[in-house]
Design a protein around this motif. Structure first.
Motif, PDB file in Angstrom:
ATOM      1  N   SER A  77      48.516  29.062  43.279  1.00 56.79           N
ATOM      2  CA  SER A  77      47.231  28.825  42.632  1.00 56.79           C
ATOM      3  C   SER A  77      46.672  29.987  42.440  1.00 56.79           C
ATOM      4  CB  SER A  77      46.526  27.941  43.793  1.00 56.79           C
ATOM      5  OG  SER A  77      46.212  28.783  45.046  1.00 56.79           O
ATOM      6  N   HIS A  78      47.150  31.323  42.256  1.00 55.09           N
ATOM      7  CA  HIS A  78      46.384  32.645  42.044  1.00 55.09           C
ATOM      8  C   HIS A  78      47.317  33.704  41.513  1.00 55.09           C
ATOM      9  CE1 HIS A  78      43.160  35.408  43.159  1.00 55.09           C
ATOM     10  NE2 HIS A  78      43.839  36.209  42.794  1.00 55.09           N
ATOM     11  N   THR A  79      47.338  33.734  40.264  1.00 51.20           N
ATOM     12  CA  THR A  79      48.257  34.848  39.567  1.00 51.20           C
ATOM     13  C   THR A  79      47.209  35.363  38.457  1.00 51.20           C
ATOM     14  OG1 THR A  79      49.329  33.957  37.616  1.00 51.20           O
ATOM     15  CG2 THR A  79      50.073  33.251  39.930  1.00 51.20           C
ATOM     16  N   HIS A  80      47.968  36.442  38.034  1.00 53.88           N
ATOM     17  CA  HIS A  80      47.393  37.125  36.954  1.00 53.88           C
ATOM     18  C   HIS A  80      48.497  37.693  36.092  1.00 53.88           C
ATOM     19  CE1 HIS A  80      43.467  38.482  39.102  1.00 53.88           C
ATOM     20  NE2 HIS A  80      44.422  38.409  40.154  1.00 53.88           N
ATOM     21  N   ILE A  81      49.469  36.897  35.747  1.00 54.79           N
ATOM     22  CA  ILE A  81      50.640  37.280  35.036  1.00 54.79           C
ATOM     23  C   ILE A  81      50.682  37.765  33.748  1.00 54.79           C
ATOM     24  CG2 ILE A  81      52.055  36.030  36.832  1.00 54.79           C
ATOM     25  CD1 ILE A  81      52.890  34.070  34.544  1.00 54.79           C
ATOM     26  N   ILE A 146      46.874  30.846  36.057  1.00 48.47           N
ATOM     27  CA  ILE A 146      47.147  32.135  35.416  1.00 48.47           C
ATOM     28  C   ILE A 146      45.360  32.788  35.001  1.00 48.47           C
ATOM     29  CG2 ILE A 146      48.094  33.747  33.720  1.00 48.47           C
ATOM     30  CD1 ILE A 146      50.177  31.783  33.419  1.00 48.47           C
ATOM     31  N   LYS A 147      45.063  33.837  35.335  1.00 50.34           N
ATOM     32  CA  LYS A 147      43.653  34.182  34.917  1.00 50.34           C
ATOM     33  C   LYS A 147      43.825  35.274  33.928  1.00 50.34           C
ATOM     34  CE  LYS A 147      42.800  34.343  40.002  1.00 50.34           C
ATOM     35  NZ  LYS A 147      41.989  33.155  39.982  1.00 50.34           N
ATOM     36  N   SER A 148      42.346  34.973  33.128  1.00 50.92           N
ATOM     37  CA  SER A 148      42.513  36.278  32.214  1.00 50.92           C
ATOM     38  C   SER A 148      41.800  37.644  32.868  1.00 50.92           C
ATOM     39  CB  SER A 148      41.481  35.736  31.041  1.00 50.92           C
ATOM     40  OG  SER A 148      39.924  35.549  31.709  1.00 50.92           O
ATOM     41  N   ILE A 247      36.879  31.910  43.332  1.00 51.51           N
ATOM     42  CA  ILE A 247      36.393  33.125  43.130  1.00 51.51           C
ATOM     43  C   ILE A 247      37.125  34.161  44.116  1.00 51.51           C
ATOM     44  CG2 ILE A 247      34.248  34.469  43.764  1.00 51.51           C
ATOM     45  CD1 ILE A 247      33.765  32.537  41.382  1.00 51.51           C
ATOM     46  N   HIS A 248      37.302  35.554  43.388  1.00 48.61           N
ATOM     47  CA  HIS A 248      37.885  36.567  44.394  1.00 48.61           C
ATOM     48  C   HIS A 248      36.609  37.033  45.424  1.00 48.61           C
ATOM     49  CE1 HIS A 248      40.870  37.065  41.036  1.00 48.61           C
ATOM     50  NE2 HIS A 248      41.479  37.776  42.016  1.00 48.61           N
ATOM     51  N   VAL A 249      36.900  36.906  46.710  1.00 46.96           N
ATOM     52  CA  VAL A 249      35.793  37.342  47.567  1.00 46.96           C
ATOM     53  C   VAL A 249      36.325  37.880  48.777  1.00 46.96           C
ATOM     54  CG1 VAL A 249      35.603  34.957  48.389  1.00 46.96           C
ATOM     55  CG2 VAL A 249      33.462  36.554  48.121  1.00 46.96           C
ATOM     56  N   ASP A 270      39.362  33.130  47.493  1.00 52.31           N
ATOM     57  CA  ASP A 270      40.561  33.918  47.298  1.00 52.31           C
ATOM     58  C   ASP A 270      40.408  35.274  47.820  1.00 52.31           C
ATOM     59  OD1 ASP A 270      40.574  31.410  45.651  1.00 52.31           O
ATOM     60  OD2 ASP A 270      42.445  32.148  44.983  1.00 52.31           O
ATOM     61  N   HIS A 271      41.687  35.758  48.536  1.00 46.96           N
ATOM     62  CA  HIS A 271      41.554  36.953  49.233  1.00 46.96           C
ATOM     63  C   HIS A 271      41.427  36.906  50.733  1.00 46.96           C
ATOM     64  CE1 HIS A 271      43.241  40.045  46.601  1.00 46.96           C
ATOM     65  NE2 HIS A 271      42.405  39.462  45.755  1.00 46.96           N
ATOM     66  N   LEU A 272      40.013  36.841  50.854  1.00 50.94           N
ATOM     67  CA  LEU A 272      39.591  36.660  52.540  1.00 50.94           C
ATOM     68  C   LEU A 272      40.274  37.627  53.591  1.00 50.94           C
ATOM     69  CD1 LEU A 272      38.599  34.206  50.803  1.00 50.94           C
ATOM     70  CD2 LEU A 272      38.987  32.940  52.850  1.00 50.94           C
ATOM     71  N   THR A 321      50.478  34.257  45.135  1.00 53.38           N
ATOM     72  CA  THR A 321      50.975  35.506  44.990  1.00 53.38           C
ATOM     73  C   THR A 321      49.868  36.502  44.674  1.00 53.38           C
ATOM     74  OG1 THR A 321      51.605  35.026  42.704  1.00 53.38           O
ATOM     75  CG2 THR A 321      53.316  34.338  44.486  1.00 53.38           C
ATOM     76  N   ASP A 322      49.124  36.107  43.844  1.00 56.29           N
ATOM     77  CA  ASP A 322      48.297  37.349  43.078  1.00 56.29           C
ATOM     78  C   ASP A 322      49.114  38.123  42.309  1.00 56.29           C
ATOM     79  OD1 ASP A 322      45.815  38.328  42.520  1.00 56.29           O
ATOM     80  OD2 ASP A 322      45.845  40.011  44.385  1.00 56.29           O
ATOM     81  N   PHE A 323      50.005  37.681  41.706  1.00 60.95           N
ATOM     82  CA  PHE A 323      50.868  38.394  41.050  1.00 60.95           C
ATOM     83  C   PHE A 323      50.164  39.221  39.803  1.00 60.95           C
ATOM     84  CE2 PHE A 323      55.225  37.978  38.141  1.00 60.95           C
ATOM     85  CZ  PHE A 323      55.379  39.414  38.269  1.00 60.95           C
TER      86      PHE A 323
HETATM   87 ZN   LIG Z   1      43.715  38.131  41.967  1.00 62.74          ZN
END
Ligand SMILES: [Zn+2]
Ligand SMILES: N=CN[C@@H](CCC(=O)O)C(=O)O
Length: 412
Positions: A77-81, A146-148, A247-249, A270-272, A321-323
């Protein structure tokens, strides 16, 4: 087209009725069938059961999964590929003693990736990104967000989101797109935060909405990046276009961002890596799911998300993953599950729930993905023969995947 998988030693994550997310103590329960069969019709899970009542279907292709474990494909649920090039030099700089923050303050980090991305054509960006998507599919991911966020210009952000759209069109894996224009302040806006947020709100968002390029909106809510008030402005602007926040937090510092995210009904936080007792309290009675990214902690040597504190408080937890090129150049969900067990003291059952059902919830697709449930997409991992499913996190460096099915079809 019918596909019948027979003699499955262990069929994991079997849910007769769908569950949207799993919280607290329930995360320790991973429902399974032993000596099972699974019937797939076209792209859908049609039925399952135990071998004592295996149907005789003469027009079905058969896969014999004796000795093997079958489970839903991972939901990352969290990537920047979608990114250009790499940040290998920063990796070596960190080995030589610089921290992530020090590298960023010298113009490296996210701004380094943005510089590369803005010089890369959309076609080239697509070619680089599709290699990564194909790799994570082979590693068992059947749904990917996938995030921008490496454009930080109107053109760069649109380019990234168009590449994500093209990936969604070309590949069978489920893809959700998140607009992360608020990833970092471009150098020219270092002293003019409001000016850059105006660009996000007044220029980027309307264009993204016009082309229907995003499902969610994100911001890096962190000391030195976007303040809580700035993040709130981004969440409010996104909401006007129907974009829910993810949100990245709390990656490096706790600044009460989680409270603001909950107030704005964020789907996920996300992160925490840093979590206070107050953060845990505000997450209770919310629909916002915490998402941990343990391979980021591993790669840049920061604390691991306190999974026990979160789960033992009765909250759900997802794993992703946060790829990305800076903090996690890996999209391997198998490694994430293993690291969660080894470093975050999650049990294999908790980690698998976090990487399937809860991952699906964290990208808004738990009605179609994340469990072995009739009617869901046939996104399936068939392992090599295993002594037990504990081997998945235990043998953390081995490739234990035999076959990945996405929408009912084996991928190469
Ligand atoms: Zn991230
Ligand atoms: N922390 C913010 N964003 C990314 C890393 C960005 C980068 O360094 O390129 C993350 O989730 O870790």
């Amino acid at each position: 087209m019918k596909l019948l998988i027979t003699n499955i030693t262990t069929l994991l994550q079997v849910r007769d009725t769908n569950i949207d997310k799993i919280s607290g103590k329930d995360m320790a329960n991973l429902p399974l069938l032993e000596n099972a069969w699974l019937l797939i019709e076209n792209d859908t899970i049609a039925d399952y059961g135990t071998m004592d009542n295996c149907p005789d279907i003469n027009d079905a292709e058969i896969i014999n999964a004796e000795g093997k474990t079958v489970l839903p494909a991972w939901c990352d649920s969290h990537t920047h590929i979608v990114y250009a090039g790499n940040r290998e030099q920063e990796f070596v700089d960190r080995i030589n003693g610089l921290s992530y923050e020090e590298i960023a303050s010298r113009g490296g980090g996210i701004l380094n990736s943005a510089k590369k991305l803005n010089k890369t054509s959309e076609e080239e960006l697509y070619q680089q990104s599709k290699e990564r998507l194909e790799e994570v599919m082979r590693q068992g991911s059947g749904a990917v967000e996938i995030k921008s966020g490496y454009g930080l210009t109107v053109d760069g952000e649109l380019k990234m989101l168009r590449v994500i759209k093209r990936l969604r069109e070309e590949y069978p894996v489920a893809i959700k797109a998140t607009f992360l224009g608020a990833h970092a302040f471009p150098a020219e806006y270092k002293e003019n935060h409001e000016g850059y947020i105006d660009v996000i709100v007044n220029e980027m968002l309307p264009k993204i909405a016009e082309e229907n390029l995003a499902d969610y909106i994100d911001a890096f809510c962190e000391t030195g990046y976007f303040s809580v008030a700035e993040t709130e402005r981004i969440m409010e602007a996104g909401k006007k276009y129907g974009l829910t926040a993810k949100i990245h937090v709390n990656q490096f510092t706790a600044i009460n961002g989680i409270e603001a995210c909950v107030k704005h009904n964020a789907l996920s936080v996300d992160h925490l890596e840093i979590v206070t007792d107050e953060d845990v309290e505000v997450l209770k009675n919310s629909n916002t799911i915490p998402v941990a990214l343990p391979s980021c902690s591993f790669f840049i040597s920061i604390p691991y998300t306190p999974a026990r504190k979160i789960i033992d408080a009765g909250l759900p937890l997802a794993l992703a993953t946060d790829f990305n090129p800076g903090t996690t150049p890996s999209g391997n969900m198998n490694l994430v599950v293993a690291t969660a067990c080894i470093k975050m003291k999650m049990t294999p059952e908790e980690a698998i729930n976090a990487a399937t059902v809860n991952g699906a919830y964290a990208m808004g697709i738990s009605d179609t993905h994340g469990s072995i449930t009739k009617g869901k997409k046939a996104n399936i991992i068939i392992t090599k023969p295993l002594s037990s499913y504990y081997q998945l996190p235990y043998a953390f460096g081995s490739n234990l995947i035999d076959t990945v099915l996405i929408n009912g079809k084996a991928i190469e």
